[in-house]
Design a protein around this motif. Structure first.
Motif, PDB file in Angstrom:
ATOM      1  N   VAL A   1      87.429  68.714  64.767  1.00  9.14           N
ATOM      2  CA  VAL A   1      88.582  68.840  63.873  1.00  9.14           C
ATOM      3  C   VAL A   1      89.238  67.467  63.713  1.00  9.14           C
ATOM      4  CG1 VAL A   1      90.803  70.004  63.517  1.00  9.14           C
ATOM      5  CG2 VAL A   1      88.977  71.178  64.773  1.00  9.14           C
TER       6      VAL A   1
ATOM      7  N   VAL B   1      92.079  65.815  65.973  1.00  9.24           N
ATOM      8  CA  VAL B   1      91.977  66.390  67.316  1.00  9.24           C
ATOM      9  C   VAL B   1      90.790  65.754  68.040  1.00  9.24           C
ATOM     10  CG1 VAL B   1      91.659  68.498  68.675  1.00  9.24           C
ATOM     11  CG2 VAL B   1      92.985  68.550  66.538  1.00  9.24           C
TER      12      VAL B   1
ATOM     13  N   PRO C   1      91.370  71.857  55.465  1.00 10.48           N
ATOM     14  CA  PRO C   1      91.513  70.695  56.347  1.00 10.48           C
ATOM     15  C   PRO C   1      90.166  70.343  57.006  1.00 10.48           C
ATOM     16  CG  PRO C   1      93.191  72.364  56.801  1.00 10.48           C
ATOM     17  CD  PRO C   1      92.209  72.991  55.879  1.00 10.48           C
TER      18      PRO C   1
ATOM     19  N   HIS D   1      91.628  72.439  75.154  1.00  9.23           N
ATOM     20  CA  HIS D   1      92.519  72.695  74.037  1.00  9.23           C
ATOM     21  C   HIS D   1      93.657  73.607  74.495  1.00  9.23           C
ATOM     22  CE1 HIS D   1      90.195  70.843  70.811  1.00  9.23           C
ATOM     23  NE2 HIS D   1      89.153  71.157  71.527  1.00  9.23           N
ATOM     24  N   PHE D   2      94.798  73.488  73.824  1.00  8.55           N
ATOM     25  CA  PHE D   2      95.983  74.322  74.076  1.00  8.55           C
ATOM     26  C   PHE D   2      96.606  74.058  75.449  1.00  8.55           C
ATOM     27  CE2 PHE D   2      92.851  76.869  71.628  1.00  8.55           C
ATOM     28  CZ  PHE D   2      93.450  76.743  70.398  1.00  8.55           C
TER      29      PHE D   2
ATOM     30  N   THR E   1      89.018  77.839  65.187  1.00 11.85           N
ATOM     31  CA  THR E   1      90.021  76.782  65.246  1.00 11.85           C
ATOM     32  C   THR E   1      91.388  77.418  64.987  1.00 11.85           C
ATOM     33  OG1 THR E   1      88.392  75.192  64.469  1.00 11.85           O
ATOM     34  CG2 THR E   1      90.701  74.544  64.295  1.00 11.85           C
ATOM     35  N   LEU E   2      92.283  77.298  65.973  1.00  5.59           N
ATOM     36  CA  LEU E   2      93.592  77.968  65.940  1.00  5.59           C
ATOM     37  C   LEU E   2      94.695  76.928  66.013  1.00  5.59           C
ATOM     38  CD1 LEU E   2      92.978  80.621  68.751  1.00  5.59           C
ATOM     39  CD2 LEU E   2      93.109  81.086  66.288  1.00  5.59           C
TER      40      LEU E   2
ATOM     41  N   THR F   1      86.181  77.035  70.871  1.00  7.06           N
ATOM     42  CA  THR F   1      87.578  77.301  70.546  1.00  7.06           C
ATOM     43  C   THR F   1      88.322  75.982  70.539  1.00  7.06           C
ATOM     44  OG1 THR F   1      87.329  79.327  71.806  1.00  7.06           O
ATOM     45  CG2 THR F   1      89.554  78.747  71.129  1.00  7.06           C
ATOM     46  N   THR F   2      88.904  75.642  69.401  1.00  6.29           N
ATOM     47  CA  THR F   2      89.555  74.338  69.282  1.00  6.29           C
ATOM     48  C   THR F   2      90.918  74.495  68.620  1.00  6.29           C
ATOM     49  OG1 THR F   2      88.441  74.027  67.163  1.00  6.29           O
ATOM     50  CG2 THR F   2      87.395  73.046  69.075  1.00  6.29           C
ATOM     51  N   GLN F   3      91.720  73.443  68.722  1.00  8.97           N
ATOM     52  CA  GLN F   3      93.064  73.468  68.148  1.00  8.97           C
ATOM     53  C   GLN F   3      93.056  72.742  66.810  1.00  8.97           C
ATOM     54  OE1 GLN F   3      96.053  72.194  70.927  1.00  8.97           O
ATOM     55  NE2 GLN F   3      97.609  73.399  69.867  1.00  8.97           N
ATOM     56  N   GLY F   4      93.671  73.360  65.804  1.00 12.60           N
ATOM     57  CA  GLY F   4      93.718  72.755  64.476  1.00 12.60           C
ATOM     58  C   GLY F   4      94.095  73.823  63.463  1.00 12.60           C
ATOM     59  N   PRO F   5      94.034  73.481  62.166  1.00 12.91           N
ATOM     60  CA  PRO F   5      94.392  74.459  61.128  1.00 12.91           C
ATOM     61  C   PRO F   5      93.445  75.667  61.172  1.00 12.91           C
ATOM     62  CG  PRO F   5      94.184  72.226  60.229  1.00 12.91           C
ATOM     63  CD  PRO F   5      93.660  72.172  61.620  1.00 12.91           C
TER      64      PRO F   5
ATOM     65  N   THR G   1      90.847  78.090  60.954  1.00 12.09           N
ATOM     66  CA  THR G   1      89.548  78.068  60.280  1.00 12.09           C
ATOM     67  C   THR G   1      88.559  78.773  61.202  1.00 12.09           C
ATOM     68  OG1 THR G   1      90.084  75.863  59.445  1.00 12.09           O
ATOM     69  CG2 THR G   1      87.794  76.545  59.257  1.00 12.09           C
TER      70      THR G   1
END
Lengths: 320, 320
Positions: free
Chosen positions: A48, A51, A125, A318-319, B89-90, B121-125, B127
């Motif tokens: 991403v 990130v 994005p 992440h998070f 992606t959350l 599992t990743t952080q972002g907009p 998707t």
């Protein structure tokens, strides 16, 4: 340029064609013939913007990197990479960017004999998810759960360069240009250890790729194998670039607790130690022993020049 | 909640376990045994917030929908869905949202006997990219390229409801609440035509799922088969909800040129027409004939009550 034109220009008919792909890009699904007596290995990784990479990453590097991080997971199982599917979400169509991005992707795919068999191109994005698939002789996969008391712990190459590249930029460190350049090159164009992974099949007792950081990834092996380990921080291989940092704490943190270099971490029994070293060297991979698996209630002990060294915060999640 | 805790809570050990999955979530790769004499069918679809769905979509619906749109591609090949990998992606971790989202996903996966074998599992907009994999007896796949002159053109069910749900909301149309509700339910919980797809194997000459719009998806079949077609717009099945629109232009545009309903479009030879109708009815799917394939230099002719009707702008493409 619209979606289908984009797919036709940058993906369809480009890259290699494998004989086991019965139907490639252009239908509802791709169709593949998996060889008999093989298991299918499947992995998925997402990158991403903002990130996992800076927005100004060279597009060729990004195209290389998204495949490399996926092929690295296949390598860690000892699988032979074969096919990838790509979910590509782009904020807009920049043809120069796309040309370079897909060139980076096709180049590494060709190098590893991997065919791009399909995907989805959407607007949003910048986010890229690849699902990579490989093959492995039945029952020969390297997992995280096979490490045994007394096994030796190895890595395939130097660690911490990607961390150096990112942190030097984020924090404005004073690093010599040639060191920053080589570290950045390492981040941009990681080499998945595909050949090494296949050599390790039948010899190593466990393996994982170092994506989250050496200690974090080792802790997955320890937990899933039900063992502990002693690691000698001074034996962890590092590059001249990383060695140019004179702060031990910072240098060790980058080498031990930063991911993104995509070397393999693996364990081998004492009986197979010599065989493994000989075989890897034949493939040009230097085997570096950094510690040993022990029965100590699952603990991870870190030594630096034979003195106990405090564990750094280990690994990216992440998070967090 | 951090990444690994999230994976453990919402994915690991939940959902069904297939006997052909040798290693599921929790290692560098999943390992699968593909049955002998079968091909692997692979497809990838991405959903992006604000592009493919409104931000306030019920999370259970989103979890259902991301799997449904992928299983629909497998259905269109006649494949049996088996395994999925998820790139999620959350923007942040909302436990209530995640609970409902993953319930929606696990429910439809269980219904179709599909195992979630891994992902990232990743952080972002927000998707979501899913790579779905299925199996199909060697050489039996339905493709887009087999339609022949004289074949009949069919669809598996009513079209235009998802378009109605979206456009009524976007444009503030005055639609009766029960119609808006049923159309929205159709958008939120599409039913991939998995059984129908498998019934069509060996009988239909071509198939595609209607994701971009009937005419757009038909045009893929026409181009890849090198044929043309005549379609009777008045024979295209539509729901009571869609029929409640009294503007012919709008109603036909939604039925013919909007996607997102995930019915199948397929062709069958005159010889197999009766066999196909009988077999599909046994599975509770009403076969609806909407036109015929003809040799007319690849043109698509649209009739409405036997009068020529202008082709609407056909189908959604990103970056248009």
């Amino acid at each position: 340029m619209k979606e289908f034109e984009l797919i036709n220009r940058y993906f369809t008919g480009r890259g290699i064609t494998r004989r086991d792909v019965d139907l490639g890009i252009g239908d509802d699904c791709a169709l593949i013939s998996v060889p008999e007596n093989c298991q299918l290995a499947v992995t998925t990784d997402t990158l991403v913007e903002g990130v996992h990479f800076f927005a100004d990453i060279p597009p060729r590097a990004l195209g290389h990197r998204i495949l490399a991080v996926n092929l690295s997971d296949l390598a860690a199982m000892g699988a032979e990479p074969a096919w990838v599917s790509i979910g590509l979400t782009l904020s807009d169509v920049d043809q120069q960017w796309l040309e370079e991005f897909t060139e980076g992707m096709h180049d590494i795919a060709e190098y590893y004999n991997v065919q791009i068999i399909g995907g989805d191109t959407t607007q949003g994005p910048l986010t890229i998810t690849v699902c990579a698939k490989g093959i492995i002789p039945k029952g020969k996969a390297l997992t995280r759960s096979g490490a045994k008391n007394g096994d030796w712990v190895y890595v395939t190459g130097p660690l911490g360069d990607s961390g150096l590249a990112i942190e030097a930029r984020k924090q404005g460190w004073d690093v010599a240009p040639e060191h920053l350049k080589s570290a950045t090159e390492r981040f941009n164009f990681p080499s998945p250890r595909v050949a090494a992974g296949q050599v390790l099949r039948g010899i190593a007792t466990s393996a994982i790729d170092i994506s989250d950081g050496l200690l974090a990834d080792l802790s997955h092996i320890l937990r899933q194998s039900g063992v502990g380990a002693v690691i000698h921080a001074d034996k962890v291989p590092t590059s001249d670039a990383l060695n140019s940092l004179d702060n031990d704490d910072v240098r060790l943190k980058l080498a031990l607790a930063y991911g993104d270099d995509y070397e393999l971490l693996y364990t081998v029994s004492d009986d197979n130690k010599n065989l493994l070293e000989t075989k890897l060297q034949q493939y040009g991979v230097e085997p570096v022993c950094i510690g040993q698996i022990i029965n100590n209630d699952g603990k991870l002990e870190l030594l630096y020049h034979n003195q106990t060294w405090p564990l750094p915060d280990i690994g990216f999640e992440h998070f967090s």
